[in-house]
Design a protein around this motif. Structure first.
Motif, PDB file in Angstrom:
ATOM      1  N   GLN A  40       0.830  -1.207   0.000  1.00  0.00           N
ATOM      2  CA  GLN A  40       0.000   0.000   0.000  1.00  0.00           C
ATOM      3  C   GLN A  40       0.864   1.256   0.000  1.00  0.00           C
ATOM      4  O   GLN A  40       2.005   1.235   0.471  1.00  0.00           O
ATOM      5  CB  GLN A  40      -0.895   0.037   1.240  1.00  0.00           C
ATOM      6  CG  GLN A  40      -1.892  -1.095   1.340  1.00  0.00           C
ATOM      7  CD  GLN A  40      -2.792  -0.920   2.550  1.00  0.00           C
ATOM      8  OE1 GLN A  40      -3.687  -0.079   2.564  1.00  0.00           O
ATOM      9  NE2 GLN A  40      -2.567  -1.720   3.571  1.00  0.00           N
ATOM     10  N   VAL A  41       0.291   2.342  -0.482  1.00  0.00           N
ATOM     11  CA  VAL A  41       0.953   3.642  -0.398  1.00  0.00           C
ATOM     12  C   VAL A  41      -0.136   4.706  -0.259  1.00  0.00           C
ATOM     13  O   VAL A  41      -1.191   4.625  -0.891  1.00  0.00           O
ATOM     14  CB  VAL A  41       1.854   3.907  -1.634  1.00  0.00           C
ATOM     15  CG1 VAL A  41       1.026   3.909  -2.919  1.00  0.00           C
ATOM     16  CG2 VAL A  41       2.612   5.218  -1.484  1.00  0.00           C
ATOM     17  N   LEU A  42       0.116   5.670   0.604  1.00  0.00           N
ATOM     18  CA  LEU A  42      -0.854   6.733   0.916  1.00  0.00           C
ATOM     19  C   LEU A  42      -0.308   8.081   0.476  1.00  0.00           C
ATOM     20  O   LEU A  42       0.826   8.442   0.801  1.00  0.00           O
ATOM     21  CB  LEU A  42      -1.126   6.752   2.428  1.00  0.00           C
ATOM     22  CG  LEU A  42      -1.932   7.927   2.988  1.00  0.00           C
ATOM     23  CD1 LEU A  42      -3.377   7.871   2.490  1.00  0.00           C
ATOM     24  CD2 LEU A  42      -1.895   7.925   4.518  1.00  0.00           C
ATOM     25  N   TYR A  43      -1.113   8.827  -0.272  1.00  0.00           N
ATOM     26  CA  TYR A  43      -0.763  10.184  -0.684  1.00  0.00           C
ATOM     27  C   TYR A  43      -1.723  11.164  -0.008  1.00  0.00           C
ATOM     28  O   TYR A  43      -2.940  11.092  -0.210  1.00  0.00           O
ATOM     29  CB  TYR A  43      -0.852  10.340  -2.208  1.00  0.00           C
ATOM     30  CG  TYR A  43       0.185   9.534  -2.953  1.00  0.00           C
ATOM     31  CD1 TYR A  43       1.452  10.055  -3.212  1.00  0.00           C
ATOM     32  CD2 TYR A  43      -0.093   8.240  -3.392  1.00  0.00           C
ATOM     33  CE1 TYR A  43       2.413   9.310  -3.892  1.00  0.00           C
ATOM     34  CE2 TYR A  43       0.858   7.492  -4.071  1.00  0.00           C
ATOM     35  CZ  TYR A  43       2.106   8.037  -4.313  1.00  0.00           C
ATOM     36  OH  TYR A  43       3.053   7.295  -4.975  1.00  0.00           O
ATOM     37  N   ILE A  44      -1.171  12.059   0.805  1.00  0.00           N
ATOM     38  CA  ILE A  44      -1.982  13.062   1.504  1.00  0.00           C
ATOM     39  C   ILE A  44      -1.955  14.351   0.700  1.00  0.00           C
ATOM     40  O   ILE A  44      -0.883  14.920   0.450  1.00  0.00           O
ATOM     41  CB  ILE A  44      -1.465  13.296   2.934  1.00  0.00           C
ATOM     42  CG1 ILE A  44      -1.519  11.983   3.730  1.00  0.00           C
ATOM     43  CG2 ILE A  44      -2.293  14.369   3.636  1.00  0.00           C
ATOM     44  CD1 ILE A  44      -0.929  12.091   5.124  1.00  0.00           C
ATOM     45  N   VAL A  45      -3.129  14.798   0.286  1.00  0.00           N
ATOM     46  CA  VAL A  45      -3.260  15.997  -0.542  1.00  0.00           C
ATOM     47  C   VAL A  45      -4.259  16.953   0.104  1.00  0.00           C
ATOM     48  O   VAL A  45      -5.084  16.546   0.916  1.00  0.00           O
ATOM     49  CB  VAL A  45      -3.721  15.632  -1.968  1.00  0.00           C
ATOM     50  CG1 VAL A  45      -2.659  14.815  -2.687  1.00  0.00           C
ATOM     51  CG2 VAL A  45      -5.036  14.864  -1.940  1.00  0.00           C
ATOM     52  N   PRO A  46      -4.199  18.250  -0.251  1.00  0.00           N
ATOM     53  CA  PRO A  46      -5.039  19.222   0.461  1.00  0.00           C
ATOM     54  C   PRO A  46      -6.516  19.217   0.089  1.00  0.00           C
ATOM     55  O   PRO A  46      -7.352  19.589   0.901  1.00  0.00           O
ATOM     56  CB  PRO A  46      -4.398  20.570   0.095  1.00  0.00           C
ATOM     57  CG  PRO A  46      -3.666  20.323  -1.171  1.00  0.00           C
ATOM     58  CD  PRO A  46      -3.219  18.899  -1.128  1.00  0.00           C
ATOM     59  N   ASN A  47      -6.862  18.802  -1.142  1.00  0.00           N
ATOM     60  CA  ASN A  47      -8.258  18.949  -1.558  1.00  0.00           C
ATOM     61  C   ASN A  47      -8.585  18.085  -2.778  1.00  0.00           C
ATOM     62  O   ASN A  47      -7.711  17.407  -3.340  1.00  0.00           O
ATOM     63  CB  ASN A  47      -8.565  20.424  -1.860  1.00  0.00           C
ATOM     64  CG  ASN A  47      -7.481  21.055  -2.728  1.00  0.00           C
ATOM     65  OD1 ASN A  47      -7.027  20.438  -3.690  1.00  0.00           O
ATOM     66  ND2 ASN A  47      -7.058  22.254  -2.377  1.00  0.00           N
ATOM     67  N   PHE A  48      -9.845  18.151  -3.188  1.00  0.00           N
ATOM     68  CA  PHE A  48     -10.352  17.353  -4.295  1.00  0.00           C
ATOM     69  C   PHE A  48      -9.633  17.678  -5.599  1.00  0.00           C
ATOM     70  O   PHE A  48      -9.276  16.785  -6.372  1.00  0.00           O
ATOM     71  CB  PHE A  48     -11.862  17.589  -4.444  1.00  0.00           C
ATOM     72  CG  PHE A  48     -12.527  16.777  -5.521  1.00  0.00           C
ATOM     73  CD1 PHE A  48     -13.052  15.527  -5.236  1.00  0.00           C
ATOM     74  CD2 PHE A  48     -12.633  17.267  -6.817  1.00  0.00           C
ATOM     75  CE1 PHE A  48     -13.672  14.768  -6.223  1.00  0.00           C
ATOM     76  CE2 PHE A  48     -13.240  16.516  -7.810  1.00  0.00           C
ATOM     77  CZ  PHE A  48     -13.765  15.267  -7.511  1.00  0.00           C
ATOM     78  N   GLY A  49      -9.443  18.971  -5.859  1.00  0.00           N
ATOM     79  CA  GLY A  49      -8.796  19.386  -7.101  1.00  0.00           C
ATOM     80  C   GLY A  49      -7.394  18.822  -7.240  1.00  0.00           C
ATOM     81  O   GLY A  49      -6.984  18.385  -8.328  1.00  0.00           O
TER      82      GLY A  49
END
Length: 436
Positions: free
Chosen positions: A218-227
């Motif tokens: 698994q790998v998780l990418y944390i991003v600020p928003n939907f766009g």
């Protein structure tokens, strides 16, 4: 470790907590109670069930003495009505001081009964932020004597968009100690509490479950928003040679169609939607059809489907959004009896508001999900509110600039008025002039 004098609980409270079945303090209590009793602001971060609520209930009961004024000393803010009732129930379980008055404030028909309860006297108020603010504005909630403000399940309060009433209530209290309890600590939460926290100690309870569930890598990418999620997804899908077959999970059919249209600009007939209801959208009836399709490389699936999903042999399982139930996610990524030839990778995109679900999943599978670095080419979209605020500032700045050719003369330094003295300050200055 049994309850000891080192935690500074009074003997009566130790007896009641032991009789309630709490035979020894949990990690969060060992790490935070002494700091709370010392008057320090704290932020305690830990998973559901780690003992956060019991921690502050013990702190309040150990702290409060007989109050003759009838106004609250403690304000506890929680997300919803059920949380208010659960906290009051925990107080009733551990409290032997029957003179202690606890009032709950939450959305209910008629506000007068809750205001009357406050008027009768309250030592502790447990409330949802919006109802507490509404009653405060009606002058029904007296915050003048509050010396302890507790915010529980803070990440849920942020998710519900209740930051403004929390900050307004906190700023309406002259001086007090602040305790914040949350499952996760992220930028939106930090932004909410930063205006009123005073050099808080951060206490993290970083536990995972004992049972380890074997999953695909698994790998998780944390991003600020939907766009930004869309931008990252489009960047990944550009690599046609790597992403030969990818299933993308989203929560709603509306989101599925948005993702479809975003990807279709580049991938045309290579992208499809499971069980499409529109003739304008390329659709497939099953994941088996997807596996055998020579042209379709991307299949988008909305979580509202009741159809059985067969993911065996699909190289990439991508959660664009996390499902409401952690069991759904775990079922999809659990490796089971997979042969060595299978090389499936589970990719997850998550915003700050989804991190609490990530923590629940990690606790359930007994392992942390590795974090992935956001590729350099991804465009980070601004949040809508931040973009609107920046636009307003930019417009204000332009409006304040002098128009070329207009009658504008810069004042001499001695004549420039760039101050704003109060009437009291002016009086003092005038008095000095008269006696100088």
């Amino acid at each position: 470790m049994a309850w000891s004098e080192k935690l500074k609980l009074n003997k009566q409270l130790i007896k009641s907590v032991t009789e309630a079945g709490y035979m020894s303090p949990k990690e969060v209590q060992q790490k935070s109670l002494s700091r709370i009793f010392g008057g320090q602001d704290i932020i305690a971060v830990g998973h559901e069930g780690c003992g956060k609520t019991t921690t502050y209930v013990l702190a309040v009961l150990n702290r409060l003495k007989y109050n003759t004024e009838g106004v609250p000393n403690v304000l506890i803010l929680v997300p919803e009505k059920d949380d208010v009732l659960a906290v009051i129930e925990r107080f009733e379980l551990l409290n032997r001081n029957k003179s202690l008055s606890i009032v709950g404030l939450y959305a209910a028909p008629g506000i007068e009964s809750q205001m009357n309860a406050l008027a009768d006297g309250a030592d502790v108020v447990v409330a949802t932020p919006d109802r507490a603010r509404a009653i405060y504005l009606k002058l029904g909630l007296n915050l003048n004597k509050v010396d302890l403000l507790i915010i529980d399940d803070a990440e849920k309060i942020v998710k519900q968009g209740l930051q403004l009433p929390v900050v307004e209530l906190a700023n309406s209290i002259d001086k007090c100690q602040h305790l914040v309890f949350s499952e996760v600590l992220h930028s939106r939460l930090e932004k909410m509490i930063e205006p009123f926290m005073n050099l808080p100690a951060i206490i993290e309870i970083d536990e995972t479950g004992e049972t380890i569930i074997e999953t695909f890598p698994q790998v998780l990418y944390i991003v600020p928003n939907f766009g930004t999620k869309l931008n990252l997804l489009n960047l990944f899908m550009q690599d046609d040679e790597l992403f030969t077959k990818t299933v993308i999970f989203v929560n709603t059919r509306q989101t599925a169609e948005k993702v479809y249209r975003s990807l279709q600009n580049r991938h045309k007939k290579n992208v499809a939607l499971l069980n499409s209801t529109s003739i304008e959208i390329n659709g497939l009836d099953s994941t088996d059809d997807f596996k055998t399709s020579p042209s379709v490389k991307i299949l988008i699936i909305a979580n509202d489907t009741t159809q059985e999903i067969n993911l065996d042999g699909i190289p990439f399982i991508l959660h664009f959004e996390l499902p409401e139930e952690k069991e759904t996610y775990i079922f999809r990524v659990a490796a089971g009896n997979i042969s060595e030839e299978d090389e499936t990778l589970a990719i997850t995109f998550a915003t700050d508001l989804e991190l609490s679900m990530v923590k629940k999943i990690e606790l359930a599978i007994g392992q942390k999900i590795p974090l992935g670095d956001i590729p350099e080419g991804v465009i980070i979209e601004k949040d809508k509110k931040d973009a609107e605020l920046e636009a307003k500032k930019s417009k204000k700045s332009k409006d304040s600039e002098p128009v070329v050719g207009a009658a504008f003369h810069e004042k001499k330094a001695s004549n420039v008025k760039n101050y704003n003295y109060s009437s009291g300050q002016k009086a003092k200055m005038n008095k000095k002039k008269k006696h100088s």
